[in-house]
Design a protein around this motif. Structure first.
Motif, PDB file in Angstrom:
ATOM      1  N   ALA A 182       0.844  -1.187   0.000  1.00  0.00           N
ATOM      2  CA  ALA A 182       0.000   0.000   0.000  1.00  0.00           C
ATOM      3  C   ALA A 182       0.882   1.242   0.000  1.00  0.00           C
ATOM      4  N   ILE A 183       0.474   2.244  -0.761  1.00  0.00           N
ATOM      5  CA  ILE A 183       1.200   3.511  -0.795  1.00  0.00           C
ATOM      6  C   ILE A 183       0.650   4.384   0.330  1.00  0.00           C
ATOM      7  N   PRO A 184       1.465   4.693   1.311  1.00  0.00           N
ATOM      8  CA  PRO A 184       0.957   5.435   2.470  1.00  0.00           C
ATOM      9  C   PRO A 184       0.274   6.744   2.073  1.00  0.00           C
ATOM     10  N   GLY A 185      -0.955   6.908   2.542  1.00  0.00           N
ATOM     11  CA  GLY A 185      -1.687   8.148   2.315  1.00  0.00           C
ATOM     12  C   GLY A 185      -2.224   8.345   0.920  1.00  0.00           C
ATOM     13  N   ALA A 186      -2.115   7.331   0.057  1.00  0.00           N
ATOM     14  CA  ALA A 186      -2.558   7.465  -1.344  1.00  0.00           C
ATOM     15  C   ALA A 186      -3.876   6.719  -1.556  1.00  0.00           C
ATOM     16  N   PHE A 187      -4.888   7.458  -2.029  1.00  0.00           N
ATOM     17  CA  PHE A 187      -6.201   6.874  -2.258  1.00  0.00           C
ATOM     18  C   PHE A 187      -6.742   7.362  -3.599  1.00  0.00           C
ATOM     19  N   SER A 188      -7.613   6.557  -4.182  1.00  0.00           N
ATOM     20  CA  SER A 188      -8.252   6.944  -5.436  1.00  0.00           C
ATOM     21  C   SER A 188      -9.232   8.073  -5.174  1.00  0.00           C
ATOM     22  N   SER A 189      -9.573   8.802  -6.252  1.00  0.00           N
ATOM     23  CA  SER A 189     -10.531   9.899  -6.116  1.00  0.00           C
ATOM     24  C   SER A 189     -11.301  10.035  -7.412  1.00  0.00           C
ATOM     25  N   PRO A 195     -13.150   6.454  -1.281  1.00  0.00           N
ATOM     26  CA  PRO A 195     -11.804   6.353  -1.869  1.00  0.00           C
ATOM     27  C   PRO A 195     -11.134   5.024  -1.521  1.00  0.00           C
ATOM     28  N   ALA A 196     -10.478   4.419  -2.518  1.00  0.00           N
ATOM     29  CA  ALA A 196      -9.838   3.121  -2.322  1.00  0.00           C
ATOM     30  C   ALA A 196      -8.325   3.293  -2.196  1.00  0.00           C
ATOM     31  N   GLN A 197      -7.725   2.435  -1.394  1.00  0.00           N
ATOM     32  CA  GLN A 197      -6.283   2.452  -1.204  1.00  0.00           C
ATOM     33  C   GLN A 197      -5.568   2.182  -2.532  1.00  0.00           C
ATOM     34  N   LEU A 198      -4.499   2.927  -2.786  1.00  0.00           N
ATOM     35  CA  LEU A 198      -3.681   2.702  -3.968  1.00  0.00           C
ATOM     36  C   LEU A 198      -2.477   1.831  -3.610  1.00  0.00           C
ATOM     37  N   TYR A 199      -2.108   0.966  -4.563  1.00  0.00           N
ATOM     38  CA  TYR A 199      -1.026   0.004  -4.351  1.00  0.00           C
ATOM     39  C   TYR A 199       0.025   0.118  -5.451  1.00  0.00           C
TER      40      TYR A 199
END
Length: 216
Positions: A182-189, A195-199
């Motif tokens: 998981a990319i810390p603090g990164a979410f879809s928009s 918002p979903a977690q970005l990987y």
């Protein structure tokens, strides 16, 4: 004897698996669509993998995140010029890295006609390998442009395998393969959903595969 490499470059576009084909400039079969390939340069290529990387760099202008040897295709009938041998590779590339030039086109892998040499057989072998391997490995992650969400990755797996997957089972399989971080603090928009977690792919798996004992 003729000795060459051919590369099956696969990507996903509009939710379908496609292969990049180039229009041949020279005989035999000038003007027809064919796999990017070329002669092995005995004076500069360290091995056939080096030759395949050169072909990808020089013809489609692509640096593939994943390249694997598919097999050897040979015989007196595959090339009208002479008895020939081709070492075939397949590459998986995110759609955003593939540019269709004037002499190249992305074609659906299940709708190919009139290809020269034995390129239809080579492509069919590559597609079969990718679909089989995707059921028990992390192979499809190499078709994703980072960063991506787990639902986006699931759609990639489903497009390659040609069937829907259970969400819970898919996420359990991704945990088992352990190739994502998981990319810390990164979410879809940009959509109405939460918002979903970005990987992204872990560095150790950027050019390798994680394998599972059971299929998805």
């Amino acid at each position: 004897m003729i000795c060459t490499v051919d590369v099956v470059l696969l990507t996903l576009r509009d939710g379908a698996l496609r292969v990049l084909l180039h229009r041949r400039e020279r005989e035999p079969f000038a003007g027809t669509l064919a796999l990017p390939g070329g002669y092995i340069h005995a004076d500069s290529d360290r091995d056939t993998c080096d030759a395949a990387l050169r072909v990808l760099r020089d013809k489609p202008g692509v640096h593939s995140p994943y390249l694997e040897q598919l097999g050897t295709f040979s015989g007196p009938a595959r090339d009208p010029r002479a008895w020939s041998i081709s070492v075939a590779y397949y590459a998986l590339v995110p759609d955003t890295l593939v540019t269709e030039a004037a002499d190249a086109v992305l074609c659906l892998v299940d709708d190919l006609r009139g290809l020269p040499f034995d390129h239809a057989q080579i492509i069919a072998s590559a597609v079969e390998r990718v679909r089989n391997k995707s059921s028990y490995s992390s192979l499809p992650v190499h078709l994703c442009q980072e960063p991506f969400t787990l639902p986006q990755l699931q759609l990639v797996y489903e497009a390659v395998l040609g069937e829907p997957l259970n969400k819970v089972s898919f996420r359990r399989k991704m945990d088992e393969l352990d190739v994502l971080e998981a990319i810390p603090g990164a979410f879809s928009s940009g959509n109405a959903h939460r918002p979903a977690q970005l990987y992204r792919v872990k560095p150790a798996w950027r050019r390798a595969l994680s394998l599972s004992e059971r299929a998805i």
